[in-house]
Write an enzyme that holds these catalytic residues in place. Structure first.
Site, mmCIF file in Angstrom:
data_model
loop_
_atom_site.group_PDB
_atom_site.id
_atom_site.type_symbol
_atom_site.label_atom_id
_atom_site.label_comp_id
_atom_site.label_asym_id
_atom_site.label_seq_id
_atom_site.Cartn_x
_atom_site.Cartn_y
_atom_site.Cartn_z
ATOM 1 C CG HIS A 295 4.578 12.043 -21.721
ATOM 2 N ND1 HIS A 295 3.271 12.085 -22.141
ATOM 3 C CD2 HIS A 295 4.540 11.633 -20.427
ATOM 4 C CE1 HIS A 295 2.480 11.700 -21.137
ATOM 5 N NE2 HIS A 295 3.236 11.423 -20.092
ATOM 6 C CE LYS B 214 -7.099 -11.905 -29.554
ATOM 7 N NZ LYS B 214 -8.346 -11.252 -29.914
ATOM 8 N NE ARG C 268 2.089 6.284 -21.469
ATOM 9 C CZ ARG C 268 2.881 6.831 -20.565
ATOM 10 N NH1 ARG C 268 4.165 6.602 -20.596
ATOM 11 N NH2 ARG C 268 2.419 7.599 -19.632
ATOM 12 N NE ARG D 130 1.117 9.020 -11.555
ATOM 13 C CZ ARG D 130 0.889 8.986 -10.257
ATOM 14 N NH1 ARG D 130 0.396 10.030 -9.646
ATOM 15 N NH2 ARG D 130 1.169 7.913 -9.568
ATOM 16 C CB THR D 131 -0.786 9.306 -18.865
ATOM 17 O OG1 THR D 131 0.466 9.608 -18.257
ATOM 18 C CG2 THR D 131 -0.924 10.090 -20.142
#
Lengths: 154, 313
Positions: B129, B80, B101, B51-52
């Site tokens: 957020h 990695k 994010r 969504r974001t």
């Protein structure tokens, strides 16, 4: 006579610093925080000595070593009530107390396991919120924590 | 490093918040402006959030930027064992903005310190957020005509709900009146109640969710009660139904009242609410596009004046 001898052993400091009133259980943390194990000059350490204030205390005598405020203030998080005696030519020329700094860089480990500082090779950074209660706030994850929560970086 | 990154809204003054909302309004009037032509936006999603990500990428596309990035951390170099610092330093060579994010708290602030290009925090663990809060503020302002002196009722998971904490913090500038409705297990944490008292923000707490407690509400902000927060599944089943909004509960509410939800919704808002004009959650999500267009422009130093000048050209 015997008592005199004992005193002489630890009191004979021409120039340097005496860190007094260290809580006994924090003495070696203080040694670690001040990196005294790397110091080349003469050091006398006493621990579990009788103290009217603390019950038991530790004391560190450092020959020819003087601290600037930034260096010494960081030990306030483990020993907030220590006393510094600055000695020059066998005389105490200055008595100082430590003041908790507003910021702690690379000293404390964040208590939050999901904090970036516990997962990335980087320096921790805390803002001191309350000097009396020793409440600090992580600059990164923004979690507030107290003395019981956090640990000192080894 | 000193740049215009957006890590948390706590860094912004009231004036700055209102300025960004003003800018978002320009993008609602016309979302397609070629303000970021020849710019590259990197979207680094170390934790998936469809969504974001779609919202940010749409915002970048509508501003004519180009997009690089990854959406699956398993396919990225962090799988990695690459450090965040190395990933950010490498991507900053390519992109003009990094939208990230991350599942770890504080990751965005650290990235902003090491990155030579602005970082936009698209969520760092349970911490911040800010773009969600911007779209919440925009939705409140748009539906109520103001942000000042509103009765705001927060319902659901107030303990872990990052969006309600950020909203509460951002609303401190606007003299709100809060009501916190949650099960005992998910009550508003003490630090936020202390914050309200310090700021002189009145609030009430309740474990009951019914018609009566929402009658004088202007904004009803509902969050999801997640099953994984409960140790006792029977308790979860009980709580889940007690905090569901039904259409029948909305009859006596104020005409200006609007229902917000950060989405995804599961069962805390019954489907019969969707057709009620007071249901605003899908438009709220759409407002995210305008808020994020404003954020992308702001971190690059583009002002409202630049936007208006561009329009005149």
């Amino acid at each position: 006579m015997k008592e005199n001898k004992q005193r002489l052993l630890v009191a004979a400091l021409e120039n340097g610093t005496v860190i007094d009133h260290i809580p006994s259980d924090q003495l070696f943390t203080v040694v670690h925080l001040l990196k005294l194990d790397k110091l080349e000059t003469k050091i006398t350490i006493g621990n579990n000595l009788v103290s009217s204030k603390l019950g038991k205390k530790g004391i560190i005598k450092l020959a020819n070593k003087f601290f600037d405020s930034d260096e010494i203030n960081k030990i306030s998080i483990v020993a907030p009530h220590i006393r510094l005696n600055i000695i020059r030519n066998y005389e105490v020329v200055e008595k100082r107390e430590v003041d908790m700094p507003n910021q702690l860089l690379g000293i404390v480990k964040c208590a939050n396991p999901k904090c970036i500082t516990n997962n990335e090779p980087m320096t921790t950074n805390f803002h001191v919120i309350d000097k009396e209660k020793c409440t600090i706030k992580c600059h990164y994850c923004e979690k507030e924590q107290t003395k019981e929560d956090f640990t000192i970086i080894e | 490093m000193d740049n215009r990154s957006l890590v948390s809204l706590a860094q912004h003054s009231k004036e700055k918040l209102l300025y960004l909302l003003d800018m978002a309004k320009r993008f609602e009037e016309n979302p397609n402006r070629r303000l970021l032509e020849n710019k590259v936006v990197a979207t680094l999603f170390f934790e998936p959030s469809t969504r974001t990500r779609l919202s940010f990428e749409t915002a970048a596309n509508r501003l004519s930027a180009r997009i690089i990035g990854f959406t699956d951390p398993k396919s990225s170099s962090s799988a990695k064992g690459e450090t965040l610092k190395d990933t950010i330093t490498m991507v900053a060579n390519y992109a003009d903005i990094i939208v990230m994010r991350h599942h770890l708290e504080g990751a965005a602030r650290y990235a902003a310190e090491i990155s030579p290009v602005p970082i936009v925090n698209a969520g760092d663990g349970a911490n911040q957020h800010p773009s969600q809060t911007m779209l919440d503020l925009y939705s409140i302002q748009k539906t109520q005509g103001t942000l000042e002196n509103l009765n705001i009722t927060l319902v659901g998971d107030l303990k872990y709900g990052r969006t309600v904490h950020s909203l509460l913090t951002a609303m401190r500038h606007f003299n709100p009146n809060f009501r916190f409705i949650s099960p005992e297990e998910l009550k508003m944490p003490n630090e936020y109640k202390v914050f309200c008292r310090q700021q002189g923000i009145p609030f009430e707490e309740s474990t009951v969710f019914n018609e009566r407690v929402i009658a004088d509400t202007d904004i009803l902000y509902i969050t999801r009660v997640q099953s994984e927060r409960f140790t006792d599944m029977l308790e979860y089943e009980r709580v889940k139904n007690a905090y569901t909004l039904h259409n029948s509960m909305l009859e006596g509410t104020r005409p200006n009242m609007r229902i917000l939800h950060p989405l995804p919704r599961v069962n805390e808002i019954s489907y019969d609410v969707d057709n009620n004009p007071k249901a605003y959650y899908f438009e709220q999500a759409k407002n995210g596009l305008y808020a994020r267009e404003a954020i992308l422009c702001d971190v690059l130093g583009i002002t409202i004046e630049d936007i208006d000048n561009y329009e005149r050209k």
